[in-house]
Design an enzyme around this catalytic site. Structure first.
Site, PDB file in Angstrom:
ATOM      1  N   SER A  89       5.296  -8.520  -5.208  1.00 41.99           N
ATOM      2  CA  SER A  89       4.457  -8.390  -3.933  1.00 41.99           C
ATOM      3  C   SER A  89       3.311  -9.499  -3.952  1.00 41.99           C
ATOM      4  O   SER A  89       2.748  -9.207  -3.206  1.00 41.99           O
ATOM      5  CB  SER A  89       4.015  -6.844  -4.199  1.00 41.99           C
ATOM      6  OG  SER A  89       3.091  -6.888  -5.109  1.00 41.99           O
ATOM      7  N   THR A 215       0.906  -5.088  -2.683  1.00 47.32           N
ATOM      8  CA  THR A 215      -0.530  -6.172  -2.713  1.00 47.32           C
ATOM      9  C   THR A 215      -1.243  -5.566  -4.036  1.00 47.32           C
ATOM     10  O   THR A 215      -1.081  -4.621  -4.625  1.00 47.32           O
ATOM     11  CB  THR A 215      -1.275  -5.566  -1.479  1.00 47.32           C
ATOM     12  OG1 THR A 215      -0.336  -6.144  -0.264  1.00 47.32           O
ATOM     13  CG2 THR A 215      -2.488  -6.533  -1.501  1.00 47.32           C
ATOM     14  N   THR A 233      -1.618 -11.024  -1.898  1.00 48.41           N
ATOM     15  CA  THR A 233      -0.561 -10.552  -1.415  1.00 48.41           C
ATOM     16  C   THR A 233       0.592 -11.611  -1.084  1.00 48.41           C
ATOM     17  O   THR A 233       0.224 -12.744  -0.528  1.00 48.41           O
ATOM     18  CB  THR A 233      -0.611  -9.595  -0.512  1.00 48.41           C
ATOM     19  OG1 THR A 233       0.869  -8.764  -0.223  1.00 48.41           O
ATOM     20  CG2 THR A 233      -0.839 -10.162   1.121  1.00 48.41           C
ATOM     21  N   ARG A 243       3.752 -14.499  10.024  1.00 51.22           N
ATOM     22  CA  ARG A 243       3.185 -13.285   9.859  1.00 51.22           C
ATOM     23  C   ARG A 243       1.778 -13.112   9.100  1.00 51.22           C
ATOM     24  O   ARG A 243       1.969 -13.444   7.962  1.00 51.22           O
ATOM     25  CB  ARG A 243       3.914 -12.184   9.662  1.00 51.22           C
ATOM     26  CG  ARG A 243       3.594 -10.646   9.615  1.00 51.22           C
ATOM     27  CD  ARG A 243       3.144 -10.403   8.357  1.00 51.22           C
ATOM     28  NE  ARG A 243       2.793  -8.756   8.333  1.00 51.22           N
ATOM     29  CZ  ARG A 243       2.410  -8.244   7.257  1.00 51.22           C
ATOM     30  NH1 ARG A 243       2.293  -8.883   6.002  1.00 51.22           N
ATOM     31  NH2 ARG A 243       1.920  -6.900   7.141  1.00 51.22           N
ATOM     32  N   VAL A 244       0.899 -12.679   9.494  1.00 47.95           N
ATOM     33  CA  VAL A 244      -0.418 -12.570   8.660  1.00 47.95           C
ATOM     34  C   VAL A 244      -0.768 -11.108   8.386  1.00 47.95           C
ATOM     35  O   VAL A 244      -0.753 -10.388   9.470  1.00 47.95           O
ATOM     36  CB  VAL A 244      -1.583 -13.260   9.031  1.00 47.95           C
ATOM     37  CG1 VAL A 244      -3.019 -12.932   8.262  1.00 47.95           C
ATOM     38  CG2 VAL A 244      -1.496 -14.878   9.083  1.00 47.95           C
ATOM     39  N   GLY A 245      -1.033 -10.440   7.203  1.00 42.97           N
ATOM     40  CA  GLY A 245      -1.274  -9.253   7.066  1.00 42.97           C
ATOM     41  C   GLY A 245      -2.801  -8.776   7.172  1.00 42.97           C
ATOM     42  O   GLY A 245      -3.514  -9.671   7.574  1.00 42.97           O
ATOM     43  N   ASP A 246      -3.053  -7.663   6.581  1.00 37.92           N
ATOM     44  CA  ASP A 246      -4.486  -7.173   6.237  1.00 37.92           C
ATOM     45  C   ASP A 246      -5.218  -8.001   5.255  1.00 37.92           C
ATOM     46  O   ASP A 246      -6.308  -8.036   5.302  1.00 37.92           O
ATOM     47  CB  ASP A 246      -4.758  -5.850   6.476  1.00 37.92           C
ATOM     48  CG  ASP A 246      -3.688  -5.376   5.259  1.00 37.92           C
ATOM     49  OD1 ASP A 246      -2.778  -5.879   4.652  1.00 37.92           O
ATOM     50  OD2 ASP A 246      -4.352  -4.277   4.600  1.00 37.92           O
ATOM     51  N   THR A 266      -4.104  -1.506   0.256  1.00 37.00           N
ATOM     52  CA  THR A 266      -2.730  -2.046  -0.028  1.00 37.00           C
ATOM     53  C   THR A 266      -2.057  -1.340   0.874  1.00 37.00           C
ATOM     54  O   THR A 266      -2.564  -0.223   1.504  1.00 37.00           O
ATOM     55  CB  THR A 266      -2.153  -1.954  -1.315  1.00 37.00           C
ATOM     56  OG1 THR A 266      -2.078  -0.512  -1.577  1.00 37.00           O
ATOM     57  CG2 THR A 266      -3.268  -2.579  -2.414  1.00 37.00           C
ATOM     58  N   GLY A 267      -0.769  -1.818   1.363  1.00 36.16           N
ATOM     59  CA  GLY A 267       0.062  -0.898   2.080  1.00 36.16           C
ATOM     60  C   GLY A 267       0.419  -1.593   3.487  1.00 36.16           C
ATOM     61  O   GLY A 267       0.424  -2.993   3.702  1.00 36.16           O
ATOM     62  N   GLY A 269       0.199  -3.456   6.470  1.00 38.21           N
ATOM     63  CA  GLY A 269      -1.201  -4.252   6.886  1.00 38.21           C
ATOM     64  C   GLY A 269      -1.253  -4.105   8.592  1.00 38.21           C
ATOM     65  O   GLY A 269      -2.357  -4.244   8.975  1.00 38.21           O
TER      66      GLY A 269
HETATM   67  N1  GLY Z   1      -0.943  -5.051   3.001  1.00 36.59           N
HETATM   68  C1  GLY Z   1      -0.257  -6.097   2.813  1.00 36.59           C
HETATM   69  C2  GLY Z   1       0.576  -6.712   4.098  1.00 36.59           C
HETATM   70  O1  GLY Z   1       0.668  -5.943   4.969  1.00 36.59           O
HETATM   71  O2  GLY Z   1       0.776  -7.860   4.139  1.00 36.59           O
END
Ligand code: GLY
Length: 363
Positions: A89, A215, A233, A243-246, A266-267, A269
């Site tokens: 991850s 993450t 992450t 794609r960009v996460g949180d 985490t989780g 995003g």
């Molecule tokens: N929390 C990680 C992501 O969604 O990229």
């Protein structure tokens, strides 16, 4: 662990422990967790992390006790996980995007200066957390993305490498070969490959690939009350390229206010990007909520705003999102959207352990 996207939430429950009620974990309170002894941490300093952060917590605590800045300490801690090819991850060995390319996101935030740095969709650099730290310290910017982030890292002497390990490539191929029965990518079962034991069974099982929003988040609090955090992450596995996460978004995957506390996530995003839960949790702590209650309330707001497509038959969100919070006075807590879980913690004793965290929903 071979699980489908939908089953990811169920699998997460398999490693979750019984939840604790209540509204927070004060230092010195009993905070029993899976595999962990009762709490009893004795004041600052303190390091907390997502459940995959035991080693990160210990490393960060060791460095803080030696007098290092908390932001250097948490980055050194999470770098252990970025360097671990068996954690799919984060960093080296992270699961790739839909084209088989590993793209990493990370952020850091430093309480004493209120400065932040982040990188998103960076390729071929195994320690995005260290690059994020340099963005914070050596640029006038907060966020660098993609090729610009990679070139910035190279300018600072980072080495490029292929981050896709054989194990992660195998997972990606399994995902790709099971996408459709009508495309030209054949799984061993479809091709009749005699080396596939599964082929000899009828009907052939669907081999679902590993799937993760995994993450690592790590938050540090020094003996004198300074805070810092880092989130890093490889993001959602098999994501659309770019794609960009949180994780690299300040306020979503990480937020630190040196007057109040720090929070990280985490989780899933996307749910966090729509709700900025780390910022929300810190604001709720500012208003007097305990860390645990702040995390629960931020996640309840996510649940309330979740679109129908992402709800199960009971109307509850069918994905998980996890929050971890550390208050300036040394209180800590965490919570998950779906179900009880656990977080990592290390006090000045230097031995990290897991403590249980509650879920908004029981299961
Ligand atoms: N929390 C990680 C992501 O969604 O990229």
């Amino acid at each position: 662990m071979n699980i489908s996207r939908r089953d990811f939430v169920q699998a997460a429950a398999g490693v979750a422990a019984a939840g604790l009620g209540g509204v927070g974990r004060a230092l010195g309170q009993q905070a029993a967790g899976p595999g962990g002894a009762p709490g009893g941490a004795a004041g600052r300093p303190l390091v907390v992390a997502s459940s995959n952060g035991l080693a990160a917590c210990e490393k960060a605590m060791e460095l803080m006790l030696a007098g290092n800045d908390p932001v250097d300490a948490v980055v050194a801690g999470v770098a252990l996980v970025e360097d671990d090819p068996n954690d799919h991850s984060v960093g080296l060995g992270g699961l790739p995007n839909e084209e088989g390319v590993v793209q990493l996101d990370a952020s850091v935030m430093h309480g004493p200066t209120h400065k932040a740095g982040a990188v998103a969709a960076i390729e071929r650099i195994r320690n995005p957390s260290k690059v994020a730290l340099l963005v914070m310290r050596r640029t006038d910017h907060v966020l660098l993305v993609g090729d610009g982030a990679r070139r910035f890292a190279l300018a600072h002497g980072f080495k490029e490498e292929d981050l896709l390990t054989d194990a992660a490539r195998a997972q990606w191929l399994r995902w790709k070969e099971n996408l459709s029965k009508d495309d030209d990518w054949l799984s061993p079962e479809e091709s009749g490959d005699p080396s596939s034991r599964a082929h000899r069974r009828r009907p052939a099982p669907v081999l679902a690939p590993e799937w993760t929003w995994g993450t690592i988040n790590c938050l540090g609090l020094t003996a004198s009350g300074d805070l810092a955090g880092c989130t890093t992450t490889s993001g959602l596995s098999y994501k659309i390229p770019g794609r960009v996460g949180d994780s690299p978004i300040i306020g979503a995957g990480l937020y630190v206010d040196n007057d109040v506390g720090a929070a990280g996530s985490t989780g899933r995003g996307e749910a966090n990007l729509q709700n900025l839960t780390s910022f929300t949790a810190v604001e709720l702590m500012r208003q007097g909520r305990s860390p645990e209650e702040a995390c629960l309330e931020a996640l309840r707001r996510v649940a309330a705003k979740t679109e129908k497509r992402l709800r199960n038959a009971a109307g509850e969100p069918d994905f998980d999102l996890n929050l971890y919070a550390l208050r300036k006075d040394g209180q800590f807590g965490g919570a998950s959207l779906r179900r009880p879980g656990k977080m990592a913690l290390c006090d000045r004793g230097g031995k990290a352990r897991h403590v249980a965290t509650p879920g908004v929903y029981a299961g």
